[in-house]
Each structure stands twice: as structure tokens, then as C-alpha cells.
Scaffold this active site. Structure first.
Site, PDB file in Angstrom:
ATOM      1  CG  PHE A 184      38.675  44.951  42.391  1.00  0.00           C
ATOM      2  CD1 PHE A 184      38.402  44.780  43.939  1.00  0.00           C
ATOM      3  CD2 PHE A 184      38.650  43.955  41.434  1.00  0.00           C
ATOM      4  CE1 PHE A 184      38.118  43.268  44.422  1.00  0.00           C
ATOM      5  CE2 PHE A 184      38.637  42.553  42.130  1.00  0.00           C
ATOM      6  CZ  PHE A 184      38.221  42.348  43.405  1.00  0.00           C
ATOM      7  CE  LYS A 205      37.444  39.574  36.217  1.00  0.00           C
ATOM      8  NZ  LYS A 205      38.148  40.776  36.966  1.00  0.00           N
ATOM      9  CG  ASP A 259      44.115  45.546  37.321  1.00  0.00           C
ATOM     10  OD1 ASP A 259      43.914  44.690  36.354  1.00  0.00           O
ATOM     11  OD2 ASP A 259      43.876  45.356  38.590  1.00  0.00           O
TER      12      ASP A 259
END
Ligand SMILES: *Cc1c(COP(=O)(O)O)cnc(C)c1O
Length: 395
Positions: free
Chosen positions: A129, A243, A214
Site C-alpha cells: 500500500f 505519518k 516505503d
């Protein structure tokens, strides 16, 4: 009638009014222990005094100037990220998807300027993702992300996560890079097998590919090291963060080596808001906290204890939980009943958790969590599991 807020989320019917450390309080005054951290974002809990001070202190000075001018905070945060990583240079943006997409642009431009424009394809992993932009959903290419949004962007080839033979077989003369989450978050807390990242690095080196991590979810201490890949010591050429980096203030970053990013010259990429003084003030304060001596060792140690407690939870409730997985404070429980049922039951008992694919419940407490709060969460998990197990037996 469509709701005023575009109905793209299945939201729980709660409004939080304030937070303090690991707790959130809803509009009825009810207290929740927050093991969702806004999906691994509020790494230092809610309303951390140092972050509040950083944000409000900067707000009184200057909020935004655009990237037409130097931004002192960007220079400081970039230098600190570089000092703590493989990287030589950093691009700042506002979100994970943007940070990831900057990585894709760095990779394509690198091969373009190396007179190999035919090498534009990036190998990604099944269950991965990378966000919700068209490029990011094209890379992840899962039905639930892409349905109705075609045509997708060309240039991504997918292999199963953790499968080195499939990865080797997928490399062609058009391959530019390999993109990997060291631990898949949304995919269900899948931890790369031991030695995987080092082997991927070797494959990349053998074929002259760039390695792109990532670490949007795994980065900034979540797994007990500043970046998850540091556990294996297999360095990337490009890495994206978001994040936890802003502790709840929107910020993303794409880090790269000088060699990988040499083609990213003035005018090649940009963002109006990216790296604005507010975001940089908060990110700088986040780095103060996460890089404080001993802090990450504490996260790693607590993460080990948390992991052991979750293992014993699974052993006590085998009809509810199939396994416990994860590293540090990035943990998952694979459920037997639907994970949404478990999450709803936990929330009714005052514990917030997050769903993931593979019928997993993610437990992502703030990094400042105390042992007592981990025990409090375990007590709720035990209680809810006992009730759910009873329900299974009764049905
Ligand atoms: C959350 C996440 C993203 C997307 O970040 P957004 O800020 O939602 O765009 C990308 N990659 C990973 C691994 C993530 O966990």
C-alpha cells in the site's frame, strides 16, 4: 442524499473533543485508550507539550511563505534526517502518497538522465500500500483500491512480498527500481522474512536498480529503530516518510542519495505547502523526541514485552485470534471472527485499534506508551476475546 462530507470512509460514530497522551475523550466525556494513533501518526500521543509548543511558537512567527524562499526549518529537518539515515537530500511534501510519488519521480528521472529512459518500471509487492493517488493505486493494484478508477498508470510489476525468486524473475531490461515496505502495514502487518531486505539489496545492485523503501508507516521509531530497515542494515537509495514524522501535523518527506536524486534540479518537482514552517517546526520537535538518548531503546524493549503479551493472549484465546505478528509498537492480531467485529467490541470497551487486510487488527500505540497502559489494553483484549469466544461457542 449524499452527505456533506463525501462518504468515502466507514467512520465510527464518535467525535473526539480532546486528547492527552495515550487517551482520547469523546464529546460525551468518555475516555478511550488510543492504540490507533490516527493510524500510526500521533507517535507522541495527543497534545504533547513539546509539540504544542513547537507548533504554537511557530504559528506566532510565520506560517507559510511557499518554496519561492528558503525555509530554515526545512534545512534543519533535512540535515537531521540525513544525519540519521542513508540519505543525502530530502524533498518535503504534505502526505504519504505525495512522498511516495516523489520517490517514483526521482527514480524515473534518474534513469532518464542516465540515458536509459526505457528503464521506468518499478517492481512492487502484492498486498502493498502506497496511498491513494493514481500512481499509488496503480502500484498496489488491488481490486478494492483501483475499481472504477482506470485506466491505471503503466510501469509497475507486482511480485509476492517476501518471494526472492519471483523478484529475480520479474527483473527485465526495463526495470528501474524495487519498491518495498519493510513491514506491510495496511496489508496486515506482514514482516519481511529475515535476510529479505539484504537479498533485495543484492538483487538491486546486481542489476543496477534503485531500492525504494516505503517507510511511511514503519518509520520514525514505530518498530523500535528510527527506520525499520535499520534492523537489517540494508540501505535503500530512496525512501519515503510521512505519518509519524509530523506527530499529527500533515507532513511527508522523500529521502534519497545524491546519486539517485542528481537529476532533481530546480523546476523538476514542487509543492505549494510542502515543508512549510509549521510542519517543519513540528517535525523538528518530533526528531528531538524520537532521537533523545535511550528513547528508541525504550520503544524496542517495550515492543518486545508487548509482543510477548500478545503471543500469550493468542494462546489463551485460540478461537478468536489466529496469530500475533509485528515488530516494536507495530503489532497485529489475525482474527478468526471478522476483524471489524473485534475492533467494534474493543472500542465499546474503550480501546481504539485499526483494521488491516488479511483480517488483522492493528495495534499501534503511541511510542510514549507506558507499561501500565499496555497492561490496560491487554486486559480489554482479554475481556473482549472471552466474550467473543463465548459467542462463538454459543452460536
Ligand atoms: C499511510 C500509508 C501511505 C499513504 O499515506 P497518506 O498520507 O494517506 O497518503 C503510503 N504508504 C504506506 C506504507 C502507508 O502506511
Amino acid at each position: 442524499m449524499i452527505s456533506a462530507v463525501m462518504p468515502t470512509y466507514a467512520r465510527a460514530d464518535i467525535v473526539f473533543e480532546r486528547g492527552e497522551g495515550a487517551y482520547l475523550f469523546d464529546s460525551a466525556g468518555r475516555r478511550y485508550l488510543d492504540f490507533s494513533s490516527g493510524v500510526a501518526v500521533t507517535a507522541f500521543g495527543h497534545a504533547h507539550p513539546r509539540l504544542v509548543e513547537a507548533l504554537t511558537g511557530q504559528a506566532r512567527k510565520v506560517w507559510h511563505t511557499s518554496n519561492l524562499f528558503r525555509v530554515a526549518g526545512q534545512e534543519r529537518v533535512a540535515a537531521r534526517l540525513i544525519g540519521a539515515s542513508f540519505a543525502d537530500t530530502v524533498f518535503f511534501c504534505n502526505s504519504g502518497a505525495e512522498a511516495w510519488e516523489c520517490g517514483v519521480k526521482v527514480i524515473r528521472r534518474h534513469f532518464h538522465d542516465s540515458d536509459q529512459p526505457e528503464r521506468y518500471r518499478i517492481i512492487t509487492c502484492g498486498g502493498g500500500f502506497h496511498g491513494r493517488t493514481l500512481a499509488a493505486i496503480s502500484a498496489a493494484n488491488q481490486e478494492k483500491l483501483v475499481k472504477g478508477f482506470g485506466p491505471l498508470l503503466d510501469g509497475f510489476d507486482q511480485v509476492p512480498f517476501g518471494d526472492l525468486d519471483a523478484l529475480r524473475a520479474a527483473v527485465t531490461s526495463k526495470t528501474a527500481a524495487i519498491c518495498i515496505e519493510p513491514i506491510q502495514g495496511e496489508g496486515g502487518i506482514h514482516v519481511a522474512p529475515a535476510g529479505y531486505l539484504r537479498a533485495v539489496r543484492a538483487i538491486a545492485d546486481e542489476h543496477g536498480l534503485l531500492l525504494f523503501y516505503d517507510e511511511i508507516q514503519t518509520g520514525i521509531g514505530r518498530t523500535g529503530t528510527l527506520f525499520a530497515h535499520q534492523r537489517e542494515g540494508a540501505m535503500p537509495d530512496v525512501m519515503c516518510l510521512a505519518k509519524g514524522l509530523g506527530g499529527g501535523f500533515p507532513v511527508g518527506a522523500c529521502l534519497a542519495t545524491e546519486r539517485a536524486a542528481a537529476a532533481m534540479t530546480a523546476g523538476s518537482h514542487g509543492s505549494t505547502f510542502g515543508g512549510n514552517p509549521l510542519a517543519m517546526a513540528v517535525a523538528d520537535a518530533v526528531l528531538d523526541l524520537v532521537l533523545a538518548p535511550g528513547f528508541l531503546d525504550g520503544v524496542a524493549a517495550l515492543g518486545e514485552r508487548f509482543g510477548a503479551l500478545l503471543e500469550s493472549l493468542v494462546a489463551r484465546h485460540p478461537s478468536v485470534f489466529a496469530d500475533a505478528r509485528g515488530v516494536g509498537l507495530m503489532r497485529g492480531l489475525k482474527c478468526r471472527p471478522p476483524n471489524t467485529m473485534v475492533i467494534d467490541a474493543l472500542r465499546r470497551e474503550g480501546l481504539l485499534a485499526v483494521g488491516a487486510s488479511d483480517n488483522v487488527v492493528r495495534l499501534l500505540p503511541p511510542l510514549i506508551i507506558a507499561d501500565a497502559q499496555v497492561q490496560e489494553a491487554l486486559a480489554v483484549l482479554d475481556r473482549v476475546a472471552a466474550v467473543l469466544a463465548g459467542g462463538e461457542a454459543a452460536s
